[in-house]
Design a protein around this motif. Sequence first.
Motif, mmCIF file in Angstrom:
data_model
loop_
_atom_site.group_PDB
_atom_site.id
_atom_site.type_symbol
_atom_site.label_atom_id
_atom_site.label_comp_id
_atom_site.label_asym_id
_atom_site.label_seq_id
_atom_site.Cartn_x
_atom_site.Cartn_y
_atom_site.Cartn_z
ATOM 1 N N TRP A 116 34.438 35.986 27.770
ATOM 2 C CA TRP A 116 34.523 37.060 27.000
ATOM 3 C C TRP A 116 33.554 37.147 25.793
ATOM 4 O O TRP A 116 33.344 36.297 25.306
ATOM 5 N N VAL A 117 32.757 38.354 26.164
ATOM 6 C CA VAL A 117 31.439 38.527 25.353
ATOM 7 C C VAL A 117 31.424 39.803 24.276
ATOM 8 O O VAL A 117 32.165 40.807 24.816
ATOM 9 N N VAL A 118 31.132 39.651 22.931
ATOM 10 C CA VAL A 118 31.158 40.840 22.012
ATOM 11 C C VAL A 118 29.691 41.211 22.195
ATOM 12 O O VAL A 118 28.697 40.552 22.032
ATOM 13 N N MET A 119 29.556 42.649 22.442
ATOM 14 C CA MET A 119 28.277 43.093 22.593
ATOM 15 C C MET A 119 27.881 44.344 21.630
ATOM 16 O O MET A 119 29.156 45.173 21.413
ATOM 17 N N VAL A 120 26.925 44.430 20.902
ATOM 18 C CA VAL A 120 26.710 45.383 19.822
ATOM 19 C C VAL A 120 25.025 45.773 20.296
ATOM 20 O O VAL A 120 24.290 44.821 20.304
ATOM 21 N N ASN A 121 24.996 46.916 20.440
ATOM 22 C CA ASN A 121 23.783 47.552 20.818
ATOM 23 C C ASN A 121 22.853 46.667 21.910
ATOM 24 O O ASN A 121 21.886 46.675 22.085
ATOM 25 N N GLY A 122 24.054 46.419 22.983
ATOM 26 C CA GLY A 122 23.526 45.991 24.232
ATOM 27 C C GLY A 122 22.990 44.526 24.035
ATOM 28 O O GLY A 122 22.734 43.819 25.201
ATOM 29 N N GLU A 123 23.373 43.935 23.154
ATOM 30 C CA GLU A 123 23.126 42.502 23.024
ATOM 31 C C GLU A 123 24.275 41.459 22.436
ATOM 32 O O GLU A 123 25.247 42.143 21.858
ATOM 33 N N GLU A 124 24.384 40.445 23.158
ATOM 34 C CA GLU A 124 25.435 39.449 22.706
ATOM 35 C C GLU A 124 25.481 39.018 21.504
ATOM 36 O O GLU A 124 24.356 38.469 21.043
ATOM 37 N N VAL A 125 26.506 39.111 20.778
ATOM 38 C CA VAL A 125 26.842 38.609 19.310
ATOM 39 C C VAL A 125 27.872 37.536 19.302
ATOM 40 O O VAL A 125 27.618 36.734 18.207
ATOM 41 N N PHE A 126 28.506 37.410 20.226
ATOM 42 C CA PHE A 126 29.598 36.131 20.267
ATOM 43 C C PHE A 126 30.212 36.147 21.491
ATOM 44 O O PHE A 126 30.189 37.100 22.265
ATOM 45 N N ARG A 127 30.821 34.906 21.930
ATOM 46 C CA ARG A 127 31.573 34.523 22.968
ATOM 47 C C ARG A 127 32.817 33.881 22.610
ATOM 48 O O ARG A 127 32.928 33.203 21.788
ATOM 49 N N ALA A 128 33.710 34.048 23.647
ATOM 50 C CA ALA A 128 34.988 33.048 23.407
ATOM 51 C C ALA A 128 35.870 33.139 24.831
ATOM 52 O O ALA A 128 35.310 33.820 25.645
ATOM 53 N N VAL A 129 36.843 32.312 24.741
ATOM 54 C CA VAL A 129 37.681 32.017 25.919
ATOM 55 C C VAL A 129 38.713 33.035 26.381
ATOM 56 O O VAL A 129 39.086 33.445 27.191
ATOM 57 N N ALA A 130 38.711 33.960 25.070
ATOM 58 C CA ALA A 130 40.057 35.008 25.374
ATOM 59 C C ALA A 130 39.474 36.283 24.856
ATOM 60 O O ALA A 130 38.701 36.410 23.560
#
Length: 175
Positions: free
Chosen positions: A44-58
Amino acid sequence: MTYTTTTEQLRSVEIDFYEHELYAGQKLIARITYDHADFVTQRWVVMVNGEEVFRAVAQMKCYDYVKWHYKQGTLPVQQEEIPAAITGNEMMAQIALGCESLGYKLLDDGIYHNNVRLVEIVYRDGTPCFVQTLAHQPEAPSSSIDLLDKPFDELTADEWRLLLEYEPEQEFLAA
């Protein structure tokens, strides 16, 4: 150190199971997507302005990350997306390509197949602004033999029944 805090509720909009958009009021602040790549443990990836800012397992951990950083004022600011402008010519070019791939002809007054107009295009001030489907009855073939030349995927249920009942004329020639 000064923190900007907010009491604004975040709202998650599910695009599909693998993509969510997070809003503060009416403003998009982040997207949460799922990474389908092999050998990735935190999908699971958090995207802001098309760029990855954070990853997690849930997915929920990503939501919590966005919520916490948004309230602290440390989440990057999502830039507004500018919608792509499509001109009338570009739209007609896309329609023409679609018609060509289906074997239809796009002419000034409509879309044709086998010299039958299927769709009427109405112009206002020189630009296509309204497409109206025309109700028409397909011509019934004069006999079952005519159906043999028609593609199978275009046959109606009645035409299939006619073909099932069809018995070819047998003519034998003496050698």
